[in-house]
Design a protein around this motif. Structure first.
Motif, PDB file in Angstrom:
ATOM      1  N   LEU A 283       0.806  -1.228   0.000  1.00  0.00           N
ATOM      2  CA  LEU A 283       0.000   0.000   0.000  1.00  0.00           C
ATOM      3  C   LEU A 283       0.837   1.276   0.000  1.00  0.00           C
ATOM      4  CD1 LEU A 283      -3.083   0.041  -0.198  1.00  0.00           C
ATOM      5  CD2 LEU A 283      -2.229  -2.147   0.622  1.00  0.00           C
ATOM      6  N   PRO A 284       1.917   1.391   0.814  1.00  0.00           N
ATOM      7  CA  PRO A 284       2.717   2.618   0.729  1.00  0.00           C
ATOM      8  C   PRO A 284       3.324   2.846  -0.655  1.00  0.00           C
ATOM      9  CG  PRO A 284       3.189   1.459   2.769  1.00  0.00           C
ATOM     10  CD  PRO A 284       2.349   0.536   1.945  1.00  0.00           C
ATOM     11  N   HIS A 285       3.740   1.762  -1.315  1.00  0.00           N
ATOM     12  CA  HIS A 285       4.279   1.909  -2.672  1.00  0.00           C
ATOM     13  C   HIS A 285       3.214   2.424  -3.632  1.00  0.00           C
ATOM     14  CE1 HIS A 285       8.357   0.282  -2.380  1.00  0.00           C
ATOM     15  NE2 HIS A 285       7.885  -0.584  -1.498  1.00  0.00           N
ATOM     16  N   ALA A 286       2.007   1.870  -3.540  1.00  0.00           N
ATOM     17  CA  ALA A 286       0.924   2.298  -4.425  1.00  0.00           C
ATOM     18  C   ALA A 286       0.566   3.758  -4.193  1.00  0.00           C
ATOM     19  CB  ALA A 286      -0.295   1.396  -4.207  1.00  0.00           C
ATOM     20  N   VAL A 287       0.489   4.165  -2.934  1.00  0.00           N
ATOM     21  CA  VAL A 287       0.147   5.552  -2.618  1.00  0.00           C
ATOM     22  C   VAL A 287       1.254   6.497  -3.073  1.00  0.00           C
ATOM     23  CG1 VAL A 287      -0.288   7.173  -0.734  1.00  0.00           C
ATOM     24  CG2 VAL A 287      -1.347   4.913  -0.709  1.00  0.00           C
ATOM     25  N   ARG A 288       2.499   6.062  -2.941  1.00  0.00           N
ATOM     26  CA  ARG A 288       3.639   6.899  -3.332  1.00  0.00           C
ATOM     27  C   ARG A 288       3.593   7.246  -4.825  1.00  0.00           C
ATOM     28  NH1 ARG A 288       7.077   3.804  -1.200  1.00  0.00           N
ATOM     29  NH2 ARG A 288       7.211   4.742   0.875  1.00  0.00           N
ATOM     30  N   LEU A 289       3.029   6.354  -5.646  1.00  0.00           N
ATOM     31  CA  LEU A 289       2.889   6.638  -7.072  1.00  0.00           C
ATOM     32  C   LEU A 289       1.964   7.820  -7.321  1.00  0.00           C
ATOM     33  CD1 LEU A 289       2.533   3.028  -8.554  1.00  0.00           C
ATOM     34  CD2 LEU A 289       4.551   4.498  -8.585  1.00  0.00           C
ATOM     35  N   VAL A 290       1.020   8.044  -6.400  1.00  0.00           N
ATOM     36  CA  VAL A 290       0.044   9.118  -6.561  1.00  0.00           C
ATOM     37  C   VAL A 290       0.506  10.403  -5.891  1.00  0.00           C
ATOM     38  CG1 VAL A 290      -2.344   9.819  -6.098  1.00  0.00           C
ATOM     39  CG2 VAL A 290      -1.832   7.438  -6.685  1.00  0.00           C
ATOM     40  N   THR A 291       1.055  10.288  -4.685  1.00  0.00           N
ATOM     41  CA  THR A 291       1.369  11.477  -3.892  1.00  0.00           C
ATOM     42  C   THR A 291       2.813  11.930  -4.010  1.00  0.00           C
ATOM     43  OG1 THR A 291       2.004  10.231  -1.906  1.00  0.00           O
ATOM     44  CG2 THR A 291      -0.344  10.723  -2.207  1.00  0.00           C
ATOM     45  N   GLY A 292       3.700  11.047  -4.459  1.00  0.00           N
ATOM     46  CA  GLY A 292       5.114  11.342  -4.406  1.00  0.00           C
ATOM     47  C   GLY A 292       5.689  10.929  -3.062  1.00  0.00           C
ATOM     48  N   PRO A 293       6.964  11.236  -2.804  1.00  0.00           N
ATOM     49  CA  PRO A 293       7.636  10.718  -1.605  1.00  0.00           C
ATOM     50  C   PRO A 293       7.377  11.500  -0.326  1.00  0.00           C
ATOM     51  CG  PRO A 293       9.179  11.978  -2.936  1.00  0.00           C
ATOM     52  CD  PRO A 293       7.892  11.948  -3.703  1.00  0.00           C
ATOM     53  N   GLY A 294       6.733  12.660  -0.387  1.00  0.00           N
ATOM     54  CA  GLY A 294       6.531  13.468   0.812  1.00  0.00           C
ATOM     55  C   GLY A 294       5.651  12.768   1.832  1.00  0.00           C
ATOM     56  N   HIS A 295       6.165  12.635   3.057  1.00  0.00           N
ATOM     57  CA  HIS A 295       5.452  11.835   4.063  1.00  0.00           C
ATOM     58  C   HIS A 295       4.262  12.559   4.676  1.00  0.00           C
ATOM     59  CE1 HIS A 295       9.218   9.571   3.746  1.00  0.00           C
ATOM     60  NE2 HIS A 295       8.491   8.552   4.140  1.00  0.00           N
ATOM     61  N   ARG A 296       4.173  13.846   4.523  1.00  0.00           N
ATOM     62  CA  ARG A 296       3.014  14.571   5.052  1.00  0.00           C
ATOM     63  C   ARG A 296       1.725  14.078   4.402  1.00  0.00           C
ATOM     64  NH1 ARG A 296       2.389  21.190   5.245  1.00  0.00           N
ATOM     65  NH2 ARG A 296       0.437  21.240   6.432  1.00  0.00           N
TER      66      ARG A 296
END
Length: 351
Positions: A283-296
């Protein structure tokens, strides 16, 4: 100026996605409760919730109300909380260890929890299972940290946690605890205890109740919220230890706190759900594709996506093969494995 406007647009998009995710999660919870042989509707579910919260009069039969409030609602809510917590822990661990393959079970937590759970099941004191699983997960974390710090000290780096050494120590601890679990099963488990052990090891939300919701929910609030608040620190970790230290981050202490927090949260979640894999990895990998690497944005949206994913995974696990129920850990692996492979291939082609 352009960078600031780009961050503002990115933040606005994350807020919109987050609001849509909250609506989707709420709708998923209501719809998931309706799915099953009882023939309930979303209106029935909302009526039952309202009646129990003092916002309306009971309109369902006692049987239908019990199905909603006592059977399905606790299970669906537990799935949402566990999914959110595991995905959040995965995102945090991938940042702290700078390892894209990190997930909540990386440091031997799952194997340690399994030892505790299997021991109490074999001893016939299953009521202590949540406590035993939690204690086992913490014992595994402690063993991993001790080994990692000792190895770093012998290598002349001082008693600090090196990401690579910590991961390798976690693998070693996981192997040992996994062997202990297998030995206990081989030596002592028979009949019903064997079936209960297998069900727990494969991950299952069957039998969860409001106590399970309370344990997992309190853990998510008490530990998950501080983890989400660490977004800026995790962004600093992304540029390496030297860069993080230059930004004022006490690297060693912060890493211990973040890893300890993920261990506490994972232990509490595993205690009520058993071992459910791939949620914290994919899930974090999938979300990172949409939001980019910013953890906020990454942390809260990973939690939301994990909650939605596990609600539907568990709904499928209990209904797809009716009247038999599939352990949800099997379904998350069947879905998560191919999805993760696709994400890896997509990343390779993009590079």
């Amino acid at each position: 100026m352009g960078g600031g406007s780009g961050r503002a647009r990115g933040g606005g998009r994350a807020i919109i996605i987050g609001c849509l995710g909250v609506v989707l999660l709420a709708a998923s919870i209501v719809v998931a409760v309706t799915i099953g042989p009882a023939g309930l509707s979303p209106a029935d579910v909302l009526a039952s919730i309202g009646a129990h919260l003092g916002m309306g009069e009971p309109t369902l039969s006692r049987l239908d109300d019990a199905i909603v409030w006592e059977l399905r609602m606790p299970r669906v809510l537990t799935a949402a909380v566990v999914g959110a917590g595991l995905a959040l822990c995965g995102a945090v661990m991938q940042a702290v260890t700078r390892n894209p393959l990190a997930d909540p079970y990386l440091l031997g937590l799952s194997s340690g929890a399994s030892v505790g759970a299997v021991l109490v099941i074999v001893l016939g004191v299953g009521l202590l299972l949540p406590l035993a699983a939690f204690a086992g997960a913490l014992a595994a974390l402690l063993a991993t940290l001790v080994i990692a710090m000792a190895a770093s000290a012998r290598a002349g780096r001082g008693a600090r946690l090196d990401p690579t050494t910590t991961v390798l120590a976690g693998i070693a601890v996981s192997s040992v605890f996994g062997a202990i679990t297998s030995l206990v099963i081989f030596w002592s488990a028979t009949g019903d205890s064997y079936r209960e052990i297998l069900n727990w090891l494969l991950g299952s939300l069957a039998g969860t109740d409001w106590t399970s919701v309370t344990i997992s929910g309190v853990a998510l609030l008490a530990v998950g919220l501080p983890l989400v608040a660490s977004a800026r620190t995790l962004d600093a970790f992304a540029i390496g230890e030297t860069g993080a230290a230059a930004l004022g981050v006490h690297v060693a202490r912060t890493r211990v706190l973040l890893l300890g927090g993920t261990a506490l949260l994972t232990g509490a979640l595993v205690a009520v759900s058993g071992s459910i894999g791939f949620v914290g990895l994919v899930l974090p990998h999938a979300v990172r594709l949409v939001t980019g690497p910013g953890h906020r944005s990454l942390l809260p949206l990973s939690a939301l996506s994990g909650a939605i994913f596990l609600v539907w995974a568990d709904t499928g696990a209990r209904t797809l093969f009716d009247p038999r129920e599939l352990p949800v850990g099997i379904l998350t692996a069947l879905v998560g494995g191919p999805v993760f492979a696709w994400l890896l291939l997509r990343g390779r082609s993009a590079a």
